[in-house]
Write a protein that holds these residues in place. Structure first.
Motif, short mmCIF file in Angstrom:
data_model
loop_
_atom_site.label_atom_id
_atom_site.label_comp_id
_atom_site.label_asym_id
_atom_site.label_seq_id
_atom_site.Cartn_x
_atom_site.Cartn_y
_atom_site.Cartn_z
N ASP A 125 0.71 -1.24 -0.16
CA ASP A 125 0.10 0.02 0.11
C ASP A 125 0.98 1.27 -0.07
O ASP A 125 0.60 2.39 0.70
CB ASP A 125 -0.80 0.08 1.22
CG ASP A 125 -0.32 -0.30 2.50
OD1 ASP A 125 1.10 -0.40 2.46
OD2 ASP A 125 -0.79 -0.44 3.48
N ILE A 126 1.76 1.00 -0.91
CA ILE A 126 2.90 2.13 -0.83
C ILE A 126 3.13 2.77 -2.16
O ILE A 126 4.28 3.23 -2.46
CB ILE A 126 4.17 1.93 -0.09
CG1 ILE A 126 4.93 0.67 -0.71
CG2 ILE A 126 3.98 1.76 1.52
CD1 ILE A 126 6.19 0.37 -0.07
N GLN A 127 2.10 2.45 -3.10
CA GLN A 127 2.47 2.85 -4.41
C GLN A 127 2.91 4.21 -4.79
O GLN A 127 3.54 4.59 -5.70
CB GLN A 127 1.30 2.21 -5.25
CG GLN A 127 0.97 0.79 -5.59
CD GLN A 127 0.37 0.20 -4.54
OE1 GLN A 127 0.32 0.83 -3.30
NE2 GLN A 127 -0.49 -0.69 -4.76
N ASP A 128 2.36 5.11 -4.05
CA ASP A 128 2.62 6.22 -4.37
C ASP A 128 3.79 7.06 -3.45
O ASP A 128 3.90 8.28 -3.33
CB ASP A 128 1.36 7.32 -4.27
CG ASP A 128 0.23 6.95 -5.12
OD1 ASP A 128 0.62 7.11 -6.19
OD2 ASP A 128 -0.67 6.28 -4.80
N GLY A 129 4.54 6.16 -2.69
CA GLY A 129 5.73 6.66 -2.03
C GLY A 129 5.69 6.49 -0.48
O GLY A 129 4.68 6.35 0.19
N ILE A 130 7.00 6.82 0.06
CA ILE A 130 6.91 7.00 1.45
C ILE A 130 7.47 8.43 1.82
O ILE A 130 8.40 8.91 1.36
CB ILE A 130 8.13 6.09 1.85
CG1 ILE A 130 7.75 4.42 1.46
CG2 ILE A 130 8.33 6.10 3.52
CD1 ILE A 130 6.84 3.83 2.17
N LEU A 131 6.50 8.92 2.58
CA LEU A 131 6.96 10.32 3.05
C LEU A 131 7.91 10.33 4.36
O LEU A 131 7.75 9.35 5.21
CB LEU A 131 5.56 10.97 3.54
CG LEU A 131 4.43 11.05 2.49
CD1 LEU A 131 3.46 11.88 3.06
CD2 LEU A 131 4.97 11.65 1.15
N LYS A 132 8.79 11.23 4.27
CA LYS A 132 9.83 11.48 5.30
C LYS A 132 9.67 12.53 6.21
O LYS A 132 9.65 13.71 5.43
CB LYS A 132 11.37 11.05 4.77
CG LYS A 132 11.61 10.00 4.09
CD LYS A 132 12.82 9.57 3.50
CE LYS A 132 13.20 8.28 2.95
NZ LYS A 132 14.45 8.06 2.58
N ILE A 133 9.80 12.43 7.48
CA ILE A 133 9.68 13.68 8.08
C ILE A 133 10.55 14.76 8.13
O ILE A 133 10.29 16.08 7.95
CB ILE A 133 9.65 13.40 9.85
CG1 ILE A 133 8.75 12.30 10.17
CG2 ILE A 133 9.74 14.39 10.63
CD1 ILE A 133 8.94 11.73 11.60
N GLU A 134 11.81 14.32 7.53
CA GLU A 134 12.96 15.52 7.34
C GLU A 134 12.58 16.28 6.23
O GLU A 134 13.37 17.15 5.86
CB GLU A 134 14.25 14.70 7.31
CG GLU A 134 14.43 13.88 6.31
CD GLU A 134 14.19 12.13 6.75
OE1 GLU A 134 14.85 11.32 6.33
OE2 GLU A 134 13.40 12.25 7.74
N ASP A 135 11.83 15.59 5.32
CA ASP A 135 11.50 16.55 4.06
C ASP A 135 10.32 17.76 4.29
O ASP A 135 10.15 18.25 3.23
CB ASP A 135 10.97 15.61 2.92
CG ASP A 135 11.94 14.62 2.39
OD1 ASP A 135 13.26 14.98 2.65
OD2 ASP A 135 11.65 13.45 2.04
N TYR A 136 9.87 17.89 5.52
CA TYR A 136 8.78 18.84 5.85
C TYR A 136 9.39 19.68 6.99
O TYR A 136 10.33 19.05 7.89
CB TYR A 136 7.78 18.28 6.27
CG TYR A 136 6.89 17.31 5.32
CD1 TYR A 136 6.08 17.87 4.53
CD2 TYR A 136 7.37 16.04 5.09
CE1 TYR A 136 5.33 17.03 3.49
CE2 TYR A 136 6.82 15.42 3.87
CZ TYR A 136 5.92 15.84 3.18
OH TYR A 136 5.36 15.13 2.02
N SER A 137 8.87 20.92 6.94
CA SER A 137 9.33 21.80 7.98
C SER A 137 8.86 21.69 9.54
O SER A 137 9.45 21.64 10.42
CB SER A 137 9.03 23.32 7.74
OG SER A 137 9.55 23.81 6.59
N THR A 138 7.62 20.99 9.40
CA THR A 138 7.17 20.65 10.66
C THR A 138 6.05 19.22 10.46
O THR A 138 5.87 18.99 9.45
CB THR A 138 6.04 21.82 11.10
OG1 THR A 138 4.97 21.97 10.37
CG2 THR A 138 6.70 23.14 11.39
N LEU A 139 5.86 18.47 11.70
CA LEU A 139 5.21 17.56 11.51
C LEU A 139 3.84 17.84 10.90
O LEU A 139 3.13 16.88 10.18
CB LEU A 139 5.14 16.83 12.95
CG LEU A 139 4.30 15.55 13.12
CD1 LEU A 139 4.84 14.22 12.07
CD2 LEU A 139 4.35 15.02 14.56
N SER A 140 3.54 18.94 11.54
CA SER A 140 1.85 19.37 10.98
C SER A 140 1.88 19.52 9.34
O SER A 140 0.93 19.13 8.92
CB SER A 140 1.77 20.75 11.33
OG SER A 140 1.44 20.60 12.88
#
Length: 256
Positions: A125-140
């Motif tokens: 269930d990951i066909q559209d990717g794995i998101l990584k926390i470090e790629d975002y300014s905040t967790l929100s």
């Protein structure tokens, strides 16, 4: 007595006395084995109230819970939070007094029978990717993007929150499995995994689930190993293949 069942995903209602009355005759010397995706260790950094409640509920059961890992486990917490103990001839994480994670690549002995265990599986269930926390300014910001994209129908997971690279085995774990099987001359009574050997995967999914390092490894093991039954979960169905490979989901079957 030893029973076996499929994925629980932290929904343990199948073990209520109503749904599993056989437990009235069981003791802590008796076991139920879960074929991966236990899900009882899932919350991000620490156990929350819901998780704590259900682990206590399971600990109060008259039997012992054993599980191999699936792909939906919090591998960060599983490997760091719980002590590794010697257990029935192999190694296990002790989750509670009667809850044990049977680690990959060991041969355990229960009720005079040998069990080879090897958890893990690829998430599908990951066909559209794995998101990584470090790629975002905040967790929100991450949560907002995740919610927007999943509402649009994308299939995503979040690294170290809902997906872990350790869902697939390391070279060391696979080598350990072979070494442990060599000690018993590649002969056991039962094999417990989450996913299945690749030949079986191809048969039950008609090619939908593609080969990966683990299904290919299990395929090699299956060709060399003498065993009575091979039990697995992951594919959310109940099916017997060649009477030796048994896929379980909700059903609880007594095997010893």
């Amino acid at each position: 007595m030893i029973y076996i069942t499929g994925d629980t995903h932290a929904n343990f209602n199948r073990f209520s006395t109503k749904n599993f009355p056989e437990q009235k005759e069981m003791t802590k010397d008796d076991s139920v084995i879960i074929c991966g995706d236990f899900g009882g260790i899932w919350n991000y950094l620490y156990s929350d109230k819901t998780e704590t409640y259900w682990l206590k509920w399971l600990e109060d059961k008259p039997f012992t819970i054993l599980f191999v890992d699936g792909n939906h486990e919090n591998f960060d917490r599983l490997s760091k939070e719980f002590k590794v103990v010697n257990y029935h001839g192999g190694k296990a994480h002790r989750i509670r007094s009667n809850i044990y994670h049977l680690m990959r690549g060991y041969v355990f002995e229960f009720e005079g029978k040998k069990f080879f265990t090897f958890g893990g599986a690829s998430s599908h269930d990951i066909q559209d990717g794995i998101l990584k926390i470090e790629d975002y300014s905040t967790l929100s910001d991450l949560v907002k993007d995740y919610n927007t994209r999943t509402r649009a129908g994308q299939m995503l997971r979040i690294d170290h929150i809902s997906w872990w690279e350790k869902e697939l085995p390391s070279y060391y774990e696979m080598q350990r499995g072979r070494r442990e099987l060599e000690k018993v001359n590649y002969e056991v009574d039962y094999v417990i995994t989450h996913c299945a050997p690749q030949d079986i995967v191809s048969y039950i999914s008609h090619g939908y689930y593609k080969p990966d390092i683990l299904t290919m490894y299990l395929g090699e093991i299956a060709r060399e190993l003498k065993f009575t039954k091979w039990y697995f979960g992951h594919y959310h169905n109940e099916q017997a293949i060649m009477d030796k490979f048994i896929l379980h989901y909700n059903r609880i079957e007594r095997i010893v």
